[in-house]
Motif scaffolding. Sequence first.
Motif, PDB file in Angstrom:
ATOM      1  N   TRP A   1       2.781  -2.682  -9.857  1.00 25.59           N
ATOM      2  CA  TRP A   1       1.751  -1.743 -10.518  1.00 25.59           C
ATOM      3  C   TRP A   1       2.667  -0.410 -10.370  1.00 25.59           C
TER       4      TRP A   1
ATOM      5  N   GLU B   1       0.696  -1.334   0.228  1.00 24.77           N
ATOM      6  CA  GLU B   1      -0.009  -0.050   0.175  1.00 24.77           C
ATOM      7  C   GLU B   1       1.113   1.311   0.011  1.00 24.77           C
TER       8      GLU B   1
ATOM      9  N   VAL C   1      -2.870  -3.050  -3.455  1.00 23.16           N
ATOM     10  CA  VAL C   1      -3.232  -4.272  -3.987  1.00 23.16           C
ATOM     11  C   VAL C   1      -3.761  -5.123  -3.237  1.00 23.16           C
TER      12      VAL C   1
ATOM     13  N   LEU D   1      -3.743   3.601  -1.859  1.00 27.27           N
ATOM     14  CA  LEU D   1      -3.867   2.952  -2.897  1.00 27.27           C
ATOM     15  C   LEU D   1      -3.191   1.541  -2.455  1.00 27.27           C
TER      16      LEU D   1
ATOM     17  N   LEU E   1       3.432  -0.077  -6.541  1.00 28.24           N
ATOM     18  CA  LEU E   1       2.730  -0.927  -5.691  1.00 28.24           C
ATOM     19  C   LEU E   1       3.419  -2.470  -5.864  1.00 28.24           C
TER      20      LEU E   1
ATOM     21  N   TRP F   1     -11.530   6.297  -6.982  1.00 31.51           N
ATOM     22  CA  TRP F   1     -10.684   6.080  -7.972  1.00 31.51           C
ATOM     23  C   TRP F   1     -11.227   7.177  -8.983  1.00 31.51           C
TER      24      TRP F   1
ATOM     25  N   LEU G   1      -5.926  -3.515  -8.420  1.00 29.20           N
ATOM     26  CA  LEU G   1      -5.584  -2.139  -7.953  1.00 29.20           C
ATOM     27  C   LEU G   1      -6.950  -1.563  -7.383  1.00 29.20           C
TER      28      LEU G   1
END
Length: 406
Positions: free
Chosen positions: A176, A63, A77, A75, A188, A118, A106
């Motif tokens: 990511w 994160e 995963v 943010l 990430l 988002w 994500l």
Amino acid sequence: MSGTTKRCPRCGAALPEAAAFCPHCARDLHLRKRPHIPTPMRRLFYARRPYVPQVYDSGSAGEVHYALDGTAYQLTVAWPDNRCDPAPDIHQSGREEDVTRWPSRLYVNCKSSGTDGWDEFSQQVASVHMEVEQDPQGASDLIAEDPVNRDEYSPDAAMVSVLEFTGDCGEPQVGWVITMDNGDTIRLRQTMHVTLIHTHVYDYHDYPMETMDQLKALLDQIQAETNRLDEVIVYLPPVTYTGQLELTDRSYEFHGCTDGSGRTVFTDTVKVATADSYWLNYFCDIDFVGSGGGVGLSMSDNGRAERCSFTGWRTAMLGYGTAWVSLGECDVRDNTIGFHFSSTGQSANDYLFNDNVFADNATAMLLENVPTDQAMELDGCRFTGNGTDIDNRCDHPLDVSQAIFE
């Protein structure tokens, strides 16, 4: 007495020694210094200095916390059932020769509320791409597809990247990489711990499973001697089982007899509640024969029936809890409800409901709740003699363009 005459600095007239003002021009003789205003050099320097892009890296945490226009974001995963709980380590398994596909997700959360952020955040995202650091000890490479929005599959995720790998890829790391309009980079990281699948086969020629008691004893033995990540395949004898069978803990793949000596038949409910399931529960070439009531195959965990028949049940096949269930090439006839979907899960697996026959049921398919917005494809299905072919109460996306209604 001084020999120097004091004069007015304004008009030049001679002045008395202690004069405070000029008697000639009446001007004040005390000259005031103009105050010095310092130039704000430091402030100007910082105001004119160009923004230096920053790198935010999750490391092993999975994160990153990032502030944008006064809003704090998290943010991650993560898994779909808990978007705020980072999942930096994913444990999967696969066969050496088969490709496994798994979705890395994500999430962008408003930090204060944990809700989806988002839409606002993405307005200042320049790009998102994937990086993969392969395991040097792995015998094959993991491939990460370009990340895209997958509302039909995982509606709560900001983006999804499907990972493809075989069981011998080891422990590669997926990254990511989010590049912001201001030049900041957010990384990430998610490590895949992939183990080779061990397959165990139990055949009725080698193990006693002629009766329900023997079958239950064998399943207890399997539970004790296998790992939940192992693949277990059970080949059933051509017998008729009486009494309920409840499957708990690990998942199974059952194959009924197809050698021409007879069929494998269950006459009471088979209940699938495999809390530690890793694989889909499969039922192939089995006849589920009821006597007018009950449920033939009840599944609260993911599973699929193929080339099975369901006859004489109140509900032939039921998916509930958080399960995604499907069937293909099955014969479903003379039931009150042929197939009932009543699940509130967050993921889908096999969306093909192909080549089934639904005949003479009061309701062939009842869709009360279906996980995700993944369309169910009914290619080659035939609906004939049913009171209601499809009762789509939840208005789930269906592709019936290749189905037959008689």
